[in-house]
Scaffold this motif. Sequence first.
Motif, PDB file in Angstrom:
ATOM      1  N   UNK A   1       0.859  -1.185   0.000  1.00  0.00           N
ATOM      2  CA  UNK A   1       0.000   0.000   0.000  1.00  0.00           C
ATOM      3  C   UNK A   1       0.897   1.237   0.000  1.00  0.00           C
ATOM      4  N   UNK A   2       0.619   2.162  -0.908  1.00  0.00           N
ATOM      5  CA  UNK A   2       1.428   3.375  -1.002  1.00  0.00           C
ATOM      6  C   UNK A   2       0.641   4.450  -1.727  1.00  0.00           C
ATOM      7  N   UNK A   3       0.996   5.701  -1.458  1.00  0.00           N
ATOM      8  CA  UNK A   3       0.354   6.832  -2.125  1.00  0.00           C
ATOM      9  C   UNK A   3       1.422   7.787  -2.623  1.00  0.00           C
ATOM     10  N   UNK A   4       1.186   8.350  -3.805  1.00  0.00           N
ATOM     11  CA  UNK A   4       2.121   9.284  -4.429  1.00  0.00           C
ATOM     12  C   UNK A   4       1.370  10.597  -4.661  1.00  0.00           C
ATOM     13  N   UNK A   5       1.774  11.631  -3.962  1.00  0.00           N
ATOM     14  CA  UNK A   5       1.068  12.910  -4.034  1.00  0.00           C
ATOM     15  C   UNK A   5       1.305  13.592  -5.365  1.00  0.00           C
ATOM     16  N   UNK A   6       0.337  14.401  -5.776  1.00  0.00           N
ATOM     17  CA  UNK A   6       0.475  15.155  -7.003  1.00  0.00           C
ATOM     18  C   UNK A   6       1.623  16.140  -6.917  1.00  0.00           C
ATOM     19  N   UNK A   7       2.333  16.327  -8.012  1.00  0.00           N
ATOM     20  CA  UNK A   7       3.436  17.276  -8.050  1.00  0.00           C
ATOM     21  C   UNK A   7       4.665  16.834  -7.303  1.00  0.00           C
ATOM     22  N   UNK A   8       4.892  15.503  -7.238  1.00  0.00           N
ATOM     23  CA  UNK A   8       6.072  14.975  -6.553  1.00  0.00           C
ATOM     24  C   UNK A   8       6.817  14.030  -7.476  1.00  0.00           C
ATOM     25  N   UNK A   9       8.085  13.808  -7.143  1.00  0.00           N
ATOM     26  CA  UNK A   9       8.971  12.927  -7.904  1.00  0.00           C
ATOM     27  C   UNK A   9       9.448  11.847  -6.934  1.00  0.00           C
ATOM     28  N   UNK A  10       9.018  10.603  -7.163  1.00  0.00           N
ATOM     29  CA  UNK A  10       9.357   9.493  -6.276  1.00  0.00           C
ATOM     30  C   UNK A  10      10.120   8.425  -7.037  1.00  0.00           C
ATOM     31  N   UNK A  11      11.225   7.981  -6.451  1.00  0.00           N
ATOM     32  CA  UNK A  11      11.970   6.843  -6.990  1.00  0.00           C
ATOM     33  C   UNK A  11      11.570   5.592  -6.223  1.00  0.00           C
ATOM     34  N   UNK A  12      11.414   4.490  -6.940  1.00  0.00           N
ATOM     35  CA  UNK A  12      11.109   3.195  -6.332  1.00  0.00           C
ATOM     36  C   UNK A  12      12.327   2.303  -6.522  1.00  0.00           C
ATOM     37  N   UNK A  13      12.847   1.776  -5.400  1.00  0.00           N
ATOM     38  CA  UNK A  13      14.098   1.033  -5.448  1.00  0.00           C
ATOM     39  C   UNK A  13      14.001  -0.238  -4.616  1.00  0.00           C
ATOM     40  N   UNK A  14      14.940  -1.144  -4.864  1.00  0.00           N
ATOM     41  CA  UNK A  14      15.026  -2.372  -4.099  1.00  0.00           C
ATOM     42  C   UNK A  14      15.965  -3.338  -4.775  1.00  0.00           C
ATOM     43  N   UNK A  15      16.361  -4.404  -4.091  1.00  0.00           N
ATOM     44  CA  UNK A  15      17.225  -5.418  -4.702  1.00  0.00           C
ATOM     45  C   UNK A  15      16.551  -6.058  -5.906  1.00  0.00           C
ATOM     46  N   UNK A  16      17.335  -6.742  -6.709  1.00  0.00           N
ATOM     47  CA  UNK A  16      16.781  -7.477  -7.839  1.00  0.00           C
ATOM     48  C   UNK A  16      15.719  -8.452  -7.348  1.00  0.00           C
ATOM     49  N   UNK A  17      14.567  -8.445  -8.033  1.00  0.00           N
ATOM     50  CA  UNK A  17      13.479  -9.327  -7.632  1.00  0.00           C
ATOM     51  C   UNK A  17      12.629  -8.816  -6.490  1.00  0.00           C
ATOM     52  N   UNK A  18      12.815  -7.546  -6.123  1.00  0.00           N
ATOM     53  CA  UNK A  18      12.074  -6.984  -4.984  1.00  0.00           C
ATOM     54  C   UNK A  18      10.637  -6.635  -5.325  1.00  0.00           C
ATOM     55  N   UNK A  19      10.305  -6.550  -6.630  1.00  0.00           N
ATOM     56  CA  UNK A  19       8.944  -6.222  -7.043  1.00  0.00           C
ATOM     57  C   UNK A  19       8.759  -4.807  -7.516  1.00  0.00           C
ATOM     58  N   UNK A  20       9.854  -4.050  -7.659  1.00  0.00           N
ATOM     59  CA  UNK A  20       9.706  -2.627  -7.992  1.00  0.00           C
ATOM     60  C   UNK A  20       9.117  -2.414  -9.389  1.00  0.00           C
ATOM     61  N   UNK A  21       9.573  -3.170 -10.381  1.00  0.00           N
ATOM     62  CA  UNK A  21       9.010  -3.015 -11.725  1.00  0.00           C
ATOM     63  C   UNK A  21       7.573  -3.528 -11.787  1.00  0.00           C
ATOM     64  N   UNK A  22       7.282  -4.587 -11.032  1.00  0.00           N
ATOM     65  CA  UNK A  22       5.912  -5.102 -10.980  1.00  0.00           C
ATOM     66  C   UNK A  22       4.982  -4.074 -10.365  1.00  0.00           C
ATOM     67  N   UNK A  23       5.447  -3.375  -9.325  1.00  0.00           N
ATOM     68  CA  UNK A  23       4.642  -2.323  -8.704  1.00  0.00           C
ATOM     69  C   UNK A  23       4.321  -1.236  -9.720  1.00  0.00           C
ATOM     70  N   UNK A  24       5.327  -0.799 -10.466  1.00  0.00           N
ATOM     71  CA  UNK A  24       5.090   0.238 -11.469  1.00  0.00           C
ATOM     72  C   UNK A  24       4.102  -0.246 -12.528  1.00  0.00           C
ATOM     73  N   UNK A  25       4.294  -1.448 -13.023  1.00  0.00           N
ATOM     74  CA  UNK A  25       3.432  -1.959 -14.084  1.00  0.00           C
ATOM     75  C   UNK A  25       1.986  -2.103 -13.629  1.00  0.00           C
ATOM     76  N   UNK A  26       1.780  -2.550 -12.391  1.00  0.00           N
ATOM     77  CA  UNK A  26       0.413  -2.680 -11.873  1.00  0.00           C
ATOM     78  C   UNK A  26      -0.202  -1.307 -11.602  1.00  0.00           C
ATOM     79  N   UNK A  27       0.591  -0.398 -11.047  1.00  0.00           N
ATOM     80  CA  UNK A  27       0.079   0.942 -10.753  1.00  0.00           C
ATOM     81  C   UNK A  27      -0.263   1.692 -12.028  1.00  0.00           C
ATOM     82  N   UNK A  28       0.476   1.407 -13.102  1.00  0.00           N
ATOM     83  CA  UNK A  28       0.256   2.099 -14.381  1.00  0.00           C
ATOM     84  C   UNK A  28      -0.808   1.431 -15.234  1.00  0.00           C
ATOM     85  N   UNK A  29      -1.304   0.275 -14.816  1.00  0.00           N
ATOM     86  CA  UNK A  29      -2.309  -0.426 -15.597  1.00  0.00           C
ATOM     87  C   UNK A  29      -1.722  -1.239 -16.741  1.00  0.00           C
ATOM     88  N   UNK A  30      -0.409  -1.464 -16.720  1.00  0.00           N
ATOM     89  CA  UNK A  30       0.230  -2.293 -17.744  1.00  0.00           C
ATOM     90  C   UNK A  30       0.115  -3.774 -17.419  1.00  0.00           C
TER      91      UNK A  30
END
Length: 248
Positions: A25-54
Amino acid sequence: MTEAVRVEDLSKTYDGSVTALDGVSAAFAGGTFTAVMGPSGSGKSTLLQCAAGLDRPTGGRVFLGGAELIATTDTAITKFRRDRVGFVFQDYNLLPSLTVLQNVVLPLRLAGRRADRRRCRAVLDRLGLGDRVDDLPEKLSGGQRQRVAVARALVAEPAVIFADEPTGALDLRSARDVLLLLRAVVHEHGRTVVMVTHDPVAASYADAVLFLADGRLAGSMTAPTADAVAERLAHLGDTAARVSGAAA
């Protein structure tokens, strides 16, 4: 501050056994720049793809601009994305047979929206590409191609821009230019950027960093520096290794 993106209890499982996201669970406020990071296999790209509807999550909810992304048909999801989201990818995703200007206006044409070519040219000019509008991508450097990708994301005026390793294929100078550009998109134009990156230097250009490990949230950092991010990542990697070793 309004929320541009919110995910609630997001989970994603592949093949019924591999858990990429585990109740995030996470929220990204309007007008902000957030980096998502973690070790390989941490789920960061999956989080982006799901949040973006990809990609469709196995469970949980996604909200973009306050509207819930409901998984109905692929066509409906695509339309929802086009109205709210812009994308910047590591490999640019430019069509080689189209000119710079044609690549930039393509999302508008696909959405059935009128392309204001004067405005598109103004955006390209602001990004230092005003004299390259009729060139094919093959004539551009990597940094210039990525700036075309940023322009393409901007012209549709999305609520949020998702960037997946946008500097991963660039040299240091081009990477710096693109990161400064993304930061300007946020602080000068009020857009929201969510960027997946493995690079602590790239993350230091963001307002905040969200850390993942083993598909779960593992902390956050505001006003990040490259050294502080690198240190946090090292500890996350140690934790992931210990967990993996215990499981074995």
